[in-house]
Design a protein around this motif. Structure first.
Motif, PDB file in Angstrom:
ATOM      1  N   ASN A  45      34.058 -51.601  -8.019  1.00  0.00           N
ATOM      2  CA  ASN A  45      34.524 -52.480  -6.937  1.00  0.00           C
ATOM      3  C   ASN A  45      35.206 -51.676  -5.834  1.00  0.00           C
ATOM      4  OD1 ASN A  45      33.571 -54.745  -8.253  1.00  0.00           O
ATOM      5  ND2 ASN A  45      35.531 -55.195  -9.257  1.00  0.00           N
ATOM      6  N   ALA A  53      36.625 -51.708 -24.422  1.00  0.00           N
ATOM      7  CA  ALA A  53      36.670 -52.869 -23.525  1.00  0.00           C
ATOM      8  C   ALA A  53      37.563 -52.589 -22.323  1.00  0.00           C
ATOM      9  CB  ALA A  53      37.164 -54.094 -24.294  1.00  0.00           C
ATOM     10  N   ARG A  54      38.704 -51.932 -22.578  1.00  0.00           N
ATOM     11  CA  ARG A  54      39.598 -51.601 -21.467  1.00  0.00           C
ATOM     12  C   ARG A  54      38.935 -50.606 -20.509  1.00  0.00           C
ATOM     13  NH1 ARG A  54      43.460 -51.898 -25.738  1.00  0.00           N
ATOM     14  NH2 ARG A  54      43.267 -49.647 -26.140  1.00  0.00           N
ATOM     15  N   GLU A  55      38.228 -49.640 -21.072  1.00  0.00           N
ATOM     16  CA  GLU A  55      37.560 -48.643 -20.219  1.00  0.00           C
ATOM     17  C   GLU A  55      36.384 -49.239 -19.468  1.00  0.00           C
ATOM     18  OE1 GLU A  55      36.693 -45.455 -22.847  1.00  0.00           O
ATOM     19  OE2 GLU A  55      38.789 -44.844 -23.068  1.00  0.00           O
ATOM     20  N   ALA A  56      35.718 -50.235 -20.061  1.00  0.00           N
ATOM     21  CA  ALA A  56      34.641 -50.933 -19.344  1.00  0.00           C
ATOM     22  C   ALA A  56      35.204 -51.645 -18.122  1.00  0.00           C
ATOM     23  CB  ALA A  56      33.943 -51.921 -20.274  1.00  0.00           C
ATOM     24  N   LEU A  57      36.413 -52.208 -18.264  1.00  0.00           N
ATOM     25  CA  LEU A  57      37.072 -52.834 -17.119  1.00  0.00           C
ATOM     26  C   LEU A  57      37.411 -51.797 -16.055  1.00  0.00           C
ATOM     27  CD1 LEU A  57      38.333 -55.290 -15.767  1.00  0.00           C
ATOM     28  CD2 LEU A  57      40.429 -54.856 -17.087  1.00  0.00           C
ATOM     29  N   GLU A  58      37.814 -50.590 -16.500  1.00  0.00           N
ATOM     30  CA  GLU A  58      38.095 -49.521 -15.531  1.00  0.00           C
ATOM     31  C   GLU A  58      36.841 -49.152 -14.744  1.00  0.00           C
ATOM     32  OE1 GLU A  58      39.765 -46.253 -17.601  1.00  0.00           O
ATOM     33  OE2 GLU A  58      41.606 -47.309 -18.187  1.00  0.00           O
ATOM     34  N   VAL A  64      34.366 -51.241 -14.040  1.00  0.00           N
ATOM     35  CA  VAL A  64      34.151 -52.339 -13.087  1.00  0.00           C
ATOM     36  C   VAL A  64      35.080 -52.190 -11.886  1.00  0.00           C
ATOM     37  CG1 VAL A  64      34.330 -54.831 -12.759  1.00  0.00           C
ATOM     38  CG2 VAL A  64      33.307 -53.917 -14.847  1.00  0.00           C
ATOM     39  N   ASN A  65      36.349 -51.878 -12.144  1.00  0.00           N
ATOM     40  CA  ASN A  65      37.308 -51.710 -11.049  1.00  0.00           C
ATOM     41  C   ASN A  65      36.919 -50.530 -10.154  1.00  0.00           C
ATOM     42  OD1 ASN A  65      38.890 -53.863 -11.887  1.00  0.00           O
ATOM     43  ND2 ASN A  65      40.195 -52.596 -13.192  1.00  0.00           N
TER      44      ASN A  65
END
Length: 465
Positions: A202, A191-196, A198-199
């Protein structure tokens, strides 16, 4: 008809989609910016104004020719032909041509032409400097996009590795080899890497927007760049000596050329100011005539033999021949012509000439200081560019070594994790170390490329990828 229309619409849509998805190369970005950048267009307009000033200074050598005409209506008491005053309404007109030319004035106009030509060359060099600065900014933004594209790829690869590891962990948990908490930790890491990811996505979008705005594109949503074949980076490449780059840059850099042109222009300004002490010689000429509706052609009274008839005081007696003379006859009979020379010798003009000469000398000193200042700035910029390129090179090859060693450490930790000899915390830490090392390498790579491009830029090499 509908069967024919639908394929045509589909083809048109496919062409429009292809155009919308067209990817921009660095060369296309730079060429487009040179044509559309507003700041650069303003620089070009300044150069055009200076070009017009140069043309005008050449026309100032030519004679001037001016025409004039007028028509007047007069009412009230005036002197009549009988030498008495009476109420009269009169109409009159005039026409004329005047011309003058300066023959000599201390070569001020000639030197003004030379000065304007030098100012024009300086303005053109300002345009070239603006083009090069724009190309450098675009290259920086372009490389930033490439960096963020690869950074996104690294984040995606990192997440991919984690998802594969989750599948292995699920099998080990089902077999009772690993506790269920390990699987939960892996899912949290994913989950943390999925956010990475997305960032990183962006950041890529923002980098694309920065370049699109630098190009002043109206619709940046479909904007994307092509991936060029980047130069090979190797440790055997030798850095050029900054002093040799500086000596070379003094000759061809547009800012240095502009500074030299402005120094020569200020020297011409001093020559022009001294020319104000010299006498000036001009030549002028005039032709004119007039017409009056109430003009009376007069003559002298004569007898049948043609002898003048005198009055009691032995004076000729005037007589009106015609009350009104025709326009053509009046213009012919009443024309006036003049031609002459005018010599002006300056003696005292409130110290204006001395002040202009003193200010011209100050402008020369100022131009010399500006040129020296520009030279010092250029030396510092090249020295800084060389130091940055050297530091980026060292950073890149050190990062390359770090990635190689971290990959070995991660493979060893991964093997131990699969055997249950290392917990998930240590495994994730080692994996994070690996991808952080790859990110550092990626950043060093693009910094190295950009810094070397800047150094090449100062050495007169065109920016290309």
């Amino acid at each position: 008809m509908k069967k024919l229309l639908l394929p045509l619409i589909a083809i048109a849509f496919s062409f429009s989609s292809a155009n919308a998805q067209e990817k921009w190369s660095l060369e296309k970005c730079i060429n487009y910016a040179k044509e559309h950048n507003i700041d650069l267009q303003l620089r070009k307009l300044d150069a055009e104004i200076q070009s017009n000033n140069t043309k005008q200074s050449k026309f100032d050598l030519l004679p001037n020719l001016n025409g004039n005409t007028g028509y007047d209506f007069s009412y009230g008491r005036t002197l009549t032909a009988d030498n008495t005053y009476g109420d009269m309404n009169t109409q009159s007109g005039s026409v004329g041509l005047s011309a003058s030319v300066t023959l000599f004035e201390g070569f001020q106009k000639y030197n003004s032409i030379k000065q304007n030509e030098l100012d024009l060359q300086a303005s053109l060099q300002d345009v070239e400097k603006a083009k090069e600065d724009l190309a450098l900014n675009i290259t920086s933004s372009y490389l930033n996009i490439l960096f963020n594209k690869e950074l996104l790829h690294i984040a995606q690869e990192k997440l991919k590795v984690t998802k594969l590891q989750i599948k292995r962990t699920e099998a080990l948990v089902e077999a009772g080899t690993l506790p269920k908490g390990t699987l939960m930790e892996q899912n949290a890491q994913a989950a943390r890497e999925a956010l990475e990811v997305v960032n990183a996505s962006n950041n890529l979008d923002l980098a694309l927007l920065d370049l699109a705005q630098l190009l002043d594109l109206e619709n940046p949503t479909e904007f994307d760049i092509s991936i060029p074949e980047l130069p090979v980076l190797n440790a055997t490449r030798s850095m050029v000596d900054p002093e040799s780059v500086f000596i070379n840059a003094l000759e061809f850099r547009p800012e240095m050329k502009a500074a030299r042109y402005r120094l020569e222009s200020s020297e011409k300004g001093l020559v022009i100011a001294k020319g104000q002490r010299a006498p000036s010689l001009s030549m002028s000429g005039y032709w004119g005539s007039s017409y009056s509706k109430d003009f009376q052609e007069r003559g002298l009274l004569r007898d049948d033999n043609g002898d003048l008839i005198l009055d009691d005081e032995n004076r000729p007696q005037p007589i009106i021949i015609r009350n009104e003379m025709k326009l053509g006859d009046q213009l012919s009979n009443r024309e006036r012509k003049s031609f002459g020379f005018n010599l002006r010798i300056p003696i005292f003009n409130g110290g204006i000439v001395n002040r202009n000469i003193a200010n011209a000398k100050i402008n020369i000193d100022r131009s010399k200081l500006n040129m020296e200042n520009r030279k010092n700035d250029l030396r510092k910029e090249i020295q800084q560019a060389h130091a940055n390129a050297k530091a980026a090179m060292n950073k890149y090859f050190s990062s390359e070594t770090a990635v190689s060693s971290t990959e070995e450490a991660f493979r060893y930790t991964e093997e131990k994790f699969n055997l249950g000899l290392v917990n998930s915390v240590d495994y994730n830490q080692e994996k994070n170390n690996l991808f952080q090392a790859k990110s550092n390498l990626l950043q060093a790579k693009y910094e190295y490329i950009f810094r070397t491009k800047i150094l090449d830029f100062y050495n007169g090499i065109e920016i290309k990828l």
